[in-house]
Write a protein that holds these residues in place. Structure first.
Motif, PDB file in Angstrom:
ATOM      1  N   SER A 205     116.849  45.064 119.564  1.00  9.78           N
ATOM      2  CA  SER A 205     116.607  45.338 118.145  1.00  9.78           C
ATOM      3  C   SER A 205     116.314  46.815 117.919  1.00  9.78           C
ATOM      4  CB  SER A 205     115.440  44.487 117.641  1.00  9.78           C
ATOM      5  OG  SER A 205     115.767  43.110 117.694  1.00  9.78           O
TER       6      SER A 205
ATOM      7  N   TYR B 150     110.318  45.345 110.016  1.00  9.64           N
ATOM      8  CA  TYR B 150     110.464  44.862 111.394  1.00  9.64           C
ATOM      9  C   TYR B 150     109.589  45.682 112.342  1.00  9.64           C
ATOM     10  CZ  TYR B 150     112.353  43.972 116.007  1.00  9.64           C
ATOM     11  OH  TYR B 150     112.463  43.659 117.338  1.00  9.64           O
TER      12      TYR B 150
ATOM     13  N   ASN C 235     110.015  35.272 114.895  1.00  8.25           N
ATOM     14  CA  ASN C 235     111.295  35.914 115.198  1.00  8.25           C
ATOM     15  C   ASN C 235     111.054  37.344 115.678  1.00  8.25           C
ATOM     16  OD1 ASN C 235     114.149  36.328 115.256  1.00  8.25           O
ATOM     17  ND2 ASN C 235     113.965  37.447 113.321  1.00  8.25           N
TER      18      ASN C 235
ATOM     19  N   ILE D   9     113.988  39.214 116.646  1.00  5.15           N
ATOM     20  CA  ILE D   9     115.305  39.838 116.522  1.00  5.15           C
ATOM     21  C   ILE D   9     115.433  40.512 115.163  1.00  5.15           C
ATOM     22  CG2 ILE D   9     117.792  39.438 116.549  1.00  5.15           C
ATOM     23  CD1 ILE D   9     117.259  36.974 118.276  1.00  5.15           C
ATOM     24  N   PHE D  10     115.805  41.789 115.166  1.00  2.32           N
ATOM     25  CA  PHE D  10     115.962  42.526 113.913  1.00  2.32           C
ATOM     26  C   PHE D  10     117.244  42.127 113.202  1.00  2.32           C
ATOM     27  CE2 PHE D  10     117.994  46.170 111.778  1.00  2.32           C
ATOM     28  CZ  PHE D  10     117.115  46.292 110.706  1.00  2.32           C
ATOM     29  N   THR D  11     117.108  41.924 111.909  1.00  5.70           N
ATOM     30  CA  THR D  11     118.276  41.698 111.070  1.00  5.70           C
ATOM     31  C   THR D  11     118.071  42.448 109.761  1.00  5.70           C
ATOM     32  OG1 THR D  11     119.564  40.053 109.857  1.00  5.70           O
ATOM     33  CG2 THR D  11     117.245  39.537 110.252  1.00  5.70           C
ATOM     34  N   ASP D  12     119.113  43.110 109.279  1.00  6.24           N
ATOM     35  CA  ASP D  12     118.980  43.904 108.052  1.00  6.24           C
ATOM     36  C   ASP D  12     119.406  43.126 106.822  1.00  6.24           C
ATOM     37  OD1 ASP D  12     121.635  43.753 108.574  1.00  6.24           O
ATOM     38  OD2 ASP D  12     122.018  45.913 108.578  1.00  6.24           O
ATOM     39  N   LYS D  13     119.522  41.820 106.977  1.00  5.72           N
ATOM     40  CA  LYS D  13     119.931  40.998 105.832  1.00  5.72           C
ATOM     41  C   LYS D  13     118.720  40.345 105.195  1.00  5.72           C
ATOM     42  CE  LYS D  13     124.502  40.014 107.746  1.00  5.72           C
ATOM     43  NZ  LYS D  13     125.448  38.974 108.195  1.00  5.72           N
TER      44      LYS D  13
ATOM     45  N   GLU E 109     113.873  46.977 105.405  1.00  8.93           N
ATOM     46  CA  GLU E 109     113.970  45.945 106.438  1.00  8.93           C
ATOM     47  C   GLU E 109     113.574  46.501 107.807  1.00  8.93           C
ATOM     48  OE1 GLU E 109     116.294  46.639 104.267  1.00  8.93           O
ATOM     49  OE2 GLU E 109     116.474  44.814 103.044  1.00  8.93           O
ATOM     50  N   GLU E 110     114.017  47.728 108.088  1.00 13.33           N
ATOM     51  CA  GLU E 110     113.681  48.359 109.364  1.00 13.33           C
ATOM     52  C   GLU E 110     112.179  48.619 109.472  1.00 13.33           C
ATOM     53  OE1 GLU E 110     117.821  50.796 110.365  1.00 13.33           O
ATOM     54  OE2 GLU E 110     116.312  51.694 109.043  1.00 13.33           O
TER      55      GLU E 110
ATOM     56  N   GLN F 148     114.761  40.880 123.452  1.00 10.60           N
ATOM     57  CA  GLN F 148     115.059  40.867 122.023  1.00 10.60           C
ATOM     58  C   GLN F 148     114.517  42.115 121.329  1.00 10.60           C
ATOM     59  OE1 GLN F 148     113.400  37.103 120.758  1.00 10.60           O
ATOM     60  NE2 GLN F 148     115.255  35.967 121.287  1.00 10.60           N
TER      61      GLN F 148
END
Length: 204
Positions: A127, A145, A198, A200-204, A141-142, A123
Motif C-alpha cells: 500500500s 489511510y 482493512n 490495504i490502501f484503496t483510493d476509491k 484517501e491517502e 499489505q
C-alpha cells in the motif's frame, strides 16, 4: 607335594577395563548432550534478542516515516520518506521471527482472525508503494489511510517499548527464555496488527 595356587580368571580384569571405558564413554556422551542442549538454548535466545531488537527498531522507523509522509507535502520529501519506509519493510522479517518465537514459548499461536503479522506487513508495504506517486498534495484517501496505519504502528511501537535488551550475550540469551514479559509484548504486537478491519490502501 607342592600345593598349586588357583589361577585367577583372566576375564575379570578385562571386564573391569571394559566397564571403565563404558562408564567414561557414557559420561562423555552425557556431557556432550548437555552442552548441545545449552548451545541450542543460547542460539534460540540470541534469535529472540536480535529479532526483538530489530522489531522494536522497525516500528520506530515506520512510525517516524509515516509521520514524515503526513507532514511534508512536497514530492522530494515524500519520496525520501517512502524510501526510508520501504527500507524498513525490507528488514521486517525480524517481526515475524520474533512473534514466531513468542508463540513457541506461549505454546499456542496468537489469535489472527483478520491477518497474521506477515500478511499485515506485506499489505502495508504494498500500500505504501502504491500511494503518493503523484504531484501535488496527498489525497484525502491517502491521508486517511496513512493516519490509520500510523495509529497501528504507534500502538505496535508502544507494545515493544518494554523490550529493553540492548546487551546480547550468552547469559541474556539464556535468561530471556524464562522471562515472560517479551512473550506478552509479542502477543500485544500481534493483536494490534490483527485489529484493523482493512490494511490495504484503496483510493476509491
Amino acid at each position: 607335594m607342592e600345593e598349586q595356587k588357583p589361577k585367577r580368571p583372566i576375564f575379570t580384569p578385562i571386564v573391569l577395563i571394559l566397564l571403565t571405558f563404558s562408564l567414561i564413554g557414557n559420561v562423555f556422551l552425557y556431557a556432550r548432550s548437555l552442552q548441545h542442549g545449552k548451545d541450542q538454548r543460547i542460539e534460540r535466545g540470541m534469535t529472540i534478542l536480535q529479532s526483538g531488537k530489530e522489531t522494536k527498531l522497525h516500528f520506530e522507523q515506520v512510525t517516524s516515516g509515516l509521520d514524515d509522509l503526513l507532514n511534508h507535502e512536497d514530492m522530494p520529501t515524500r519520496l525520501a520518506a517512502k524510501s526510508l519506509l520501504i527500507a524498513a519493510y525490507n528488514k521486517s522479517s525480524a517481526v515475524t521471527a520474533f512473534i514466531k518465537e513468542a508463540e513457541t514459548s506461549n505454546g499456542t499461536p496468537f489469535a489472527s482472525s483478520n491477518r497474521n503479522a506477515a500478511t499485515f506487513l506485506e499489505q502495508a508495504e504494498k500500500s505504501l508503494q502504491a500511494l503518493g506517486n503523484h504531484t501535488g498534495p496527498l489525497t484525502d484517501e491517502e491521508r486517511s489511510y496513512l493516519k490509520t496505519l500510523l495509529a497501528v504502528n504507534q500502538a505496535c511501537a508502544t507494545a515493544m517499548a518494554s523490550f529493553k535488551h540492548d546487551t546480547i550475550s550468552d547469559t541474556t540469551a539464556m535468561t530471556i527464555q524464562v522471562d515472560k514479559a517479551w512473550v506478552q509484548s509479542a502477543q500485544k504486537l500481534a493483536e494490534q496488527m490483527n485489529k484493523p478491519a482493512n490494511v490495504i490502501f484503496t483510493d476509491k
